[in-house]
Design a protein around this motif. Structure first.
Motif, PDB file in Angstrom:
ATOM      1  N   LEU A   6       0.831  -1.197   0.000  1.00  0.00           N
ATOM      2  CA  LEU A   6       0.000   0.000   0.000  1.00  0.00           C
ATOM      3  C   LEU A   6       0.872   1.257   0.000  1.00  0.00           C
ATOM      4  O   LEU A   6       2.085   1.192   0.168  1.00  0.00           O
ATOM      5  CB  LEU A   6      -0.942  -0.017   1.202  1.00  0.00           C
ATOM      6  CG  LEU A   6      -1.887  -1.220   1.270  1.00  0.00           C
ATOM      7  CD1 LEU A   6      -2.771  -1.144   2.515  1.00  0.00           C
ATOM      8  CD2 LEU A   6      -2.730  -1.346   0.014  1.00  0.00           C
ATOM      9  N   ILE A   7       0.227   2.398  -0.188  1.00  0.00           N
ATOM     10  CA  ILE A   7       0.918   3.680  -0.287  1.00  0.00           C
ATOM     11  C   ILE A   7       0.546   4.540   0.913  1.00  0.00           C
ATOM     12  O   ILE A   7      -0.636   4.733   1.198  1.00  0.00           O
ATOM     13  CB  ILE A   7       0.534   4.393  -1.596  1.00  0.00           C
ATOM     14  CG1 ILE A   7       0.909   3.518  -2.796  1.00  0.00           C
ATOM     15  CG2 ILE A   7       1.203   5.766  -1.689  1.00  0.00           C
ATOM     16  CD1 ILE A   7       0.202   3.907  -4.078  1.00  0.00           C
ATOM     17  N   HIS A   8       1.568   5.058   1.602  1.00  0.00           N
ATOM     18  CA  HIS A   8       1.389   5.912   2.772  1.00  0.00           C
ATOM     19  C   HIS A   8       1.911   7.305   2.435  1.00  0.00           C
ATOM     20  O   HIS A   8       3.012   7.435   1.895  1.00  0.00           O
ATOM     21  CB  HIS A   8       2.224   5.434   3.961  1.00  0.00           C
ATOM     22  CG  HIS A   8       2.019   4.020   4.366  1.00  0.00           C
ATOM     23  ND1 HIS A   8       1.641   3.684   5.639  1.00  0.00           N
ATOM     24  CD2 HIS A   8       2.175   2.854   3.692  1.00  0.00           C
ATOM     25  CE1 HIS A   8       1.566   2.367   5.736  1.00  0.00           C
ATOM     26  NE2 HIS A   8       1.886   1.845   4.565  1.00  0.00           N
ATOM     27  N   ILE A   9       1.187   8.330   2.824  1.00  0.00           N
ATOM     28  CA  ILE A   9       1.656   9.707   2.734  1.00  0.00           C
ATOM     29  C   ILE A   9       1.611  10.292   4.141  1.00  0.00           C
ATOM     30  O   ILE A   9       0.572  10.269   4.794  1.00  0.00           O
ATOM     31  CB  ILE A   9       0.766  10.566   1.793  1.00  0.00           C
ATOM     32  CG1 ILE A   9       0.682   9.951   0.394  1.00  0.00           C
ATOM     33  CG2 ILE A   9       1.265  12.015   1.760  1.00  0.00           C
ATOM     34  CD1 ILE A   9       1.991   9.864  -0.350  1.00  0.00           C
ATOM     35  N   ASP A 125       3.943   9.224 -11.570  1.00  0.00           N
ATOM     36  CA  ASP A 125       4.407   8.092 -12.384  1.00  0.00           C
ATOM     37  C   ASP A 125       5.202   7.100 -11.543  1.00  0.00           C
ATOM     38  O   ASP A 125       5.070   5.885 -11.708  1.00  0.00           O
ATOM     39  CB  ASP A 125       5.264   8.574 -13.552  1.00  0.00           C
ATOM     40  CG  ASP A 125       4.470   9.319 -14.608  1.00  0.00           C
ATOM     41  OD1 ASP A 125       3.215   9.257 -14.606  1.00  0.00           O
ATOM     42  OD2 ASP A 125       5.109   9.991 -15.453  1.00  0.00           O
ATOM     43  N   LEU A 126       6.031   7.617 -10.638  1.00  0.00           N
ATOM     44  CA  LEU A 126       6.813   6.752  -9.753  1.00  0.00           C
ATOM     45  C   LEU A 126       5.892   5.915  -8.871  1.00  0.00           C
ATOM     46  O   LEU A 126       6.065   4.703  -8.747  1.00  0.00           O
ATOM     47  CB  LEU A 126       7.753   7.596  -8.891  1.00  0.00           C
ATOM     48  CG  LEU A 126       8.642   6.827  -7.915  1.00  0.00           C
ATOM     49  CD1 LEU A 126       9.719   6.060  -8.667  1.00  0.00           C
ATOM     50  CD2 LEU A 126       9.274   7.787  -6.912  1.00  0.00           C
ATOM     51  N   ILE A 127       4.909   6.556  -8.278  1.00  0.00           N
ATOM     52  CA  ILE A 127       3.964   5.850  -7.412  1.00  0.00           C
ATOM     53  C   ILE A 127       3.236   4.764  -8.203  1.00  0.00           C
ATOM     54  O   ILE A 127       3.104   3.619  -7.748  1.00  0.00           O
ATOM     55  CB  ILE A 127       2.961   6.828  -6.775  1.00  0.00           C
ATOM     56  CG1 ILE A 127       3.674   7.764  -5.791  1.00  0.00           C
ATOM     57  CG2 ILE A 127       1.825   6.074  -6.079  1.00  0.00           C
ATOM     58  CD1 ILE A 127       2.842   8.947  -5.323  1.00  0.00           C
ATOM     59  N   LYS A 128       2.785   5.096  -9.397  1.00  0.00           N
ATOM     60  CA  LYS A 128       2.045   4.132 -10.225  1.00  0.00           C
ATOM     61  C   LYS A 128       2.919   2.970 -10.679  1.00  0.00           C
ATOM     62  O   LYS A 128       2.413   1.884 -10.960  1.00  0.00           O
ATOM     63  CB  LYS A 128       1.437   4.838 -11.431  1.00  0.00           C
ATOM     64  CG  LYS A 128       0.324   5.794 -11.056  1.00  0.00           C
ATOM     65  CD  LYS A 128      -0.149   6.595 -12.259  1.00  0.00           C
ATOM     66  CE  LYS A 128      -1.174   7.638 -11.865  1.00  0.00           C
ATOM     67  NZ  LYS A 128      -1.538   8.520 -12.999  1.00  0.00           N
ATOM     68  N   ALA A 129       4.240   3.185 -10.753  1.00  0.00           N
ATOM     69  CA  ALA A 129       5.164   2.151 -11.225  1.00  0.00           C
ATOM     70  C   ALA A 129       5.648   1.226 -10.117  1.00  0.00           C
ATOM     71  O   ALA A 129       6.325   0.240 -10.397  1.00  0.00           O
ATOM     72  CB  ALA A 129       6.373   2.813 -11.892  1.00  0.00           C
ATOM     73  N   LYS A 130       5.288   1.505  -8.864  1.00  0.00           N
ATOM     74  CA  LYS A 130       5.808   0.678  -7.767  1.00  0.00           C
ATOM     75  C   LYS A 130       5.353  -0.768  -7.910  1.00  0.00           C
ATOM     76  O   LYS A 130       4.248  -1.033  -8.386  1.00  0.00           O
ATOM     77  CB  LYS A 130       5.397   1.258  -6.411  1.00  0.00           C
ATOM     78  CG  LYS A 130       3.999   0.873  -5.993  1.00  0.00           C
ATOM     79  CD  LYS A 130       3.778   1.167  -4.515  1.00  0.00           C
ATOM     80  CE  LYS A 130       2.517   0.521  -4.031  1.00  0.00           C
ATOM     81  NZ  LYS A 130       2.542  -0.932  -3.999  1.00  0.00           N
ATOM     82  N   PRO A 131       6.198  -1.699  -7.511  1.00  0.00           N
ATOM     83  CA  PRO A 131       5.779  -3.101  -7.529  1.00  0.00           C
ATOM     84  C   PRO A 131       4.544  -3.307  -6.637  1.00  0.00           C
ATOM     85  O   PRO A 131       4.404  -2.647  -5.603  1.00  0.00           O
ATOM     86  CB  PRO A 131       6.988  -3.849  -6.962  1.00  0.00           C
ATOM     87  CG  PRO A 131       8.148  -2.933  -7.183  1.00  0.00           C
ATOM     88  CD  PRO A 131       7.591  -1.545  -7.076  1.00  0.00           C
ATOM     89  N   SER A 132       3.688  -4.212  -7.015  1.00  0.00           N
ATOM     90  CA  SER A 132       2.417  -4.403  -6.299  1.00  0.00           C
ATOM     91  C   SER A 132       2.605  -4.850  -4.859  1.00  0.00           C
ATOM     92  O   SER A 132       1.749  -4.598  -4.018  1.00  0.00           O
ATOM     93  CB  SER A 132       1.528  -5.394  -7.040  1.00  0.00           C
ATOM     94  OG  SER A 132       2.149  -6.666  -7.098  1.00  0.00           O
TER      95      SER A 132
END
Length: 176
Positions: A6-9, A125-132
């Motif tokens: 997951l993505i944390h900000i 783009d970096l966030i979208k390219a992260k491995p799942s």
């Protein structure tokens, strides 16, 4: 390893964004996960940032990019900082994402976008390219709405009161 990364900000004007990210890193390391910590706009030679040394001792890979910030060091060339930031993001995307990390922290990368050292599109783009499977944490004041929209966790750390407002300087081991 997590099945869904997951993505944390962690954003806002309060103290504790990096501290929260470091806490998550120590938790992940304690569970045997592979951790990468990348800082932006920090100058370890000048300020120490011993949390980087602690993470290394615990087994994390630690990298420091675009050292310093012209706001704190007027002798820095903004064009050099911009170039170093772009090179770092390309390295993360093209090399680090393939390294099999479970957790990656991009500390203060929001600052790069806020202060025009990195275009928002490149961060998106970096966030979208992260491995799942990669858990990705991005810290720093000024996270954009578009970045927060992509995130699964958004924590805004709000300053209510801070010693700096009373002219108390940053203290080693507490603020840096």
């Amino acid at each position: 390893m997590n099945k869904n990364g997951l993505i944390h900000i962690y954003t806002g004007d309060g103290k504790g964004k990096t501290t929260s990210a470091i806490g998550l890193a120590t938790r992940a390391l304690g569970h045997g996960q592979k951790v990468c910590y990348c800082s932006f706009h920090k100058d370890p030679e000048k300020y120490g940032y011993n949390e980087m040394q602690s993470l290394r001792k615990l087994g994390a890979d630690v990298f420091n990019f675009a050292k310093g910030h012209p706001h704190l060091n007027r002798s820095l060339d903004e064009n050099v900082i911009r170039q170093e930031t772009h090179e770092a993001v390309a390295k993360i995307k093209n090399e680090f994402f393939a390294a099999g990390y479970d957790l990656m922290i991009l500390d203060e990368l929001n600052i790069s976008v806020r202060d025009n050292y990195l275009e928002e599109k490149l961060l998106l783009d970096l966030i979208k390219a992260k491995p799942s499977t990669l858990e990705l944490v991005i810290t720093g004041r000024g996270a954009t709405d578009a970045v927060m929209e992509l995130a699964d966790y958004v924590s805004e750390i709000k300053k209510i009161k801070h010693p700096y407002d009373q002219k108390i300087r940053s203290r080693e081991g507490i603020e840096f």
